[in-house]
Design a protein around this motif. Structure first.
Motif, PDB file in Angstrom:
ATOM      1  N   CYS A   1      13.865   9.555   1.955  1.00 50.49           N
ATOM      2  CA  CYS A   1      12.527   8.877   2.487  1.00 50.49           C
ATOM      3  C   CYS A   1      12.133   8.073   1.514  1.00 50.49           C
ATOM      4  O   CYS A   1      11.732   7.130   1.672  1.00 50.49           O
ATOM      5  N   THR A   2      12.549   8.517  -0.189  1.00 47.79           N
ATOM      6  CA  THR A   2      12.267   7.585  -1.050  1.00 47.79           C
ATOM      7  C   THR A   2      12.945   6.220  -1.102  1.00 47.79           C
ATOM      8  O   THR A   2      12.392   5.232  -1.029  1.00 47.79           O
ATOM      9  N   ALA A   3      14.129   6.296  -0.542  1.00 48.58           N
ATOM     10  CA  ALA A   3      14.868   4.992  -0.226  1.00 48.58           C
ATOM     11  C   ALA A   3      14.449   4.406   1.072  1.00 48.58           C
ATOM     12  O   ALA A   3      14.753   2.981   0.958  1.00 48.58           O
ATOM     13  N   LEU A   4      13.930   5.181   2.053  1.00 53.00           N
ATOM     14  CA  LEU A   4      13.478   4.440   3.182  1.00 53.00           C
ATOM     15  C   LEU A   4      12.149   3.572   2.757  1.00 53.00           C
ATOM     16  O   LEU A   4      11.665   2.596   3.473  1.00 53.00           O
ATOM     17  N   GLY A   5      11.486   4.133   1.562  1.00 51.33           N
ATOM     18  CA  GLY A   5      10.193   3.307   1.474  1.00 51.33           C
ATOM     19  C   GLY A   5       8.945   4.006   1.285  1.00 51.33           C
ATOM     20  O   GLY A   5       7.743   3.713   0.880  1.00 51.33           O
ATOM     21  N   VAL A   6       9.070   5.574   1.283  1.00 50.11           N
ATOM     22  CA  VAL A   6       8.027   6.393   0.870  1.00 50.11           C
ATOM     23  C   VAL A   6       7.767   6.574  -0.283  1.00 50.11           C
ATOM     24  O   VAL A   6       8.494   6.665  -1.306  1.00 50.11           O
ATOM     25  N   ASP A   7       6.416   6.507  -0.920  1.00 55.58           N
ATOM     26  CA  ASP A   7       6.100   6.611  -2.199  1.00 55.58           C
ATOM     27  C   ASP A   7       5.437   7.964  -2.629  1.00 55.58           C
ATOM     28  O   ASP A   7       5.441   8.380  -3.558  1.00 55.58           O
ATOM     29  N   MET A   8       4.903   8.750  -1.729  1.00 59.32           N
ATOM     30  CA  MET A   8       4.023  10.085  -1.951  1.00 59.32           C
ATOM     31  C   MET A   8       4.511  11.022  -1.106  1.00 59.32           C
ATOM     32  O   MET A   8       4.926  10.792   0.289  1.00 59.32           O
ATOM     33  N   TYR A   9       4.355  12.464  -1.514  1.00 59.07           N
ATOM     34  CA  TYR A   9       4.749  13.392  -0.564  1.00 59.07           C
ATOM     35  C   TYR A   9       3.892  14.863  -0.670  1.00 59.07           C
ATOM     36  O   TYR A   9       3.500  14.779  -1.909  1.00 59.07           O
ATOM     37  N   ASP A  10       3.767  15.495   0.187  1.00 56.76           N
ATOM     38  CA  ASP A  10       3.326  16.985   0.014  1.00 56.76           C
ATOM     39  C   ASP A  10       4.935  17.747   0.658  1.00 56.76           C
ATOM     40  O   ASP A  10       5.059  17.454   1.472  1.00 56.76           O
ATOM     41  N   CYS A  11       5.114  18.448  -0.372  1.00 54.50           N
ATOM     42  CA  CYS A  11       6.248  18.990  -0.106  1.00 54.50           C
ATOM     43  C   CYS A  11       6.316  20.579  -0.586  1.00 54.50           C
ATOM     44  O   CYS A  11       5.788  21.003  -1.450  1.00 54.50           O
TER      45      CYS A  11
ATOM     46  N   LYS B   1       0.914  -1.160   0.011  1.00 54.47           N
ATOM     47  CA  LYS B   1       0.034   0.105   0.057  1.00 54.47           C
ATOM     48  C   LYS B   1       0.908   1.063   0.198  1.00 54.47           C
ATOM     49  O   LYS B   1       2.017   1.254   0.353  1.00 54.47           O
ATOM     50  N   PRO B   2       0.533   2.360  -0.623  1.00 53.49           N
ATOM     51  CA  PRO B   2       1.154   3.534  -0.775  1.00 53.49           C
ATOM     52  C   PRO B   2       1.464   4.192   0.688  1.00 53.49           C
ATOM     53  O   PRO B   2       0.526   3.957   1.460  1.00 53.49           O
ATOM     54  N   ARG B   3       2.674   4.695   0.837  1.00 47.75           N
ATOM     55  CA  ARG B   3       3.184   5.461   2.054  1.00 47.75           C
ATOM     56  C   ARG B   3       3.241   6.706   1.738  1.00 47.75           C
ATOM     57  O   ARG B   3       3.991   7.176   0.822  1.00 47.75           O
ATOM     58  N   TYR B   4       2.487   7.807   2.387  1.00 48.25           N
ATOM     59  CA  TYR B   4       2.493   9.020   2.114  1.00 48.25           C
ATOM     60  C   TYR B   4       3.163  10.097   3.247  1.00 48.25           C
ATOM     61  O   TYR B   4       2.769   9.621   4.462  1.00 48.25           O
ATOM     62  N   LEU B   5       4.147  10.764   2.957  1.00 47.89           N
ATOM     63  CA  LEU B   5       4.726  11.494   4.103  1.00 47.89           C
ATOM     64  C   LEU B   5       4.456  12.819   4.149  1.00 47.89           C
ATOM     65  O   LEU B   5       4.674  13.585   2.881  1.00 47.89           O
TER      66      LEU B   5
END
Length: 127
Positions: A93-103, A77-81
């Motif tokens: 954080c992408t390398a750690l496993g996050v898929d989506m962001y609000d930045c 499932k997607p992980r959103y930071l």
């Protein structure tokens, strides 16, 4: 549970539970308590958000929390930071496993007349 029950448009809107718990990544700590509750509701969650960070923590603390959450959340499932503010955080954080962001970084950068440049001297350029 009330949010899932009240959600009336699950076919065209996603409702992501937000992992809370501040900087507490100790075994059985606040983040683990939150994550354990999510496992009981995994069949109702299309993805997960990682929140509860204020922006004032060190990079090491921030990345430790993200790593802890990504290891505990399902890979399927997607992980959103939430609330990422720097390009380095996007990469790590992408390398750690996050898929989506609000930045905030692109908006903040443009607001202050700064461009991102590549080439011999990569970095930022004030316009």
């Amino acid at each position: 549970d009330r949010c899932f029950s009240a959600h009336r448009r699950p076919h065209d809107q996603n409702l992501f539970p937000i992992v809370q718990g501040g900087l507490d990544t100790t075994p059985g700590g606040l983040r683990d308590i939150c994550l354990a509750g999510f496992k009981l509701r995994d069949d109702r969650a299309p993805g997960y958000a990682i929140g509860g960070l204020a922006g004032g923590e060190s990079k090491d603390q921030f990345w430790r929390v993200v790593d802890h959450c990504c290891r505990a959340l399902p890979d399927t499932k997607p992980r959103y930071l939430m609330g990422v503010g720097y390009p380095l955080d996007l990469v790590v954080c992408t390398a750690l496993g996050v898929d989506m962001y609000d930045c905030v970084y692109p908006t903040r950068t443009a607001r202050f007349g700064v461009a991102l440049v590549d080439g011999e001297a990569p970095g930022t350029l004030r316009l």
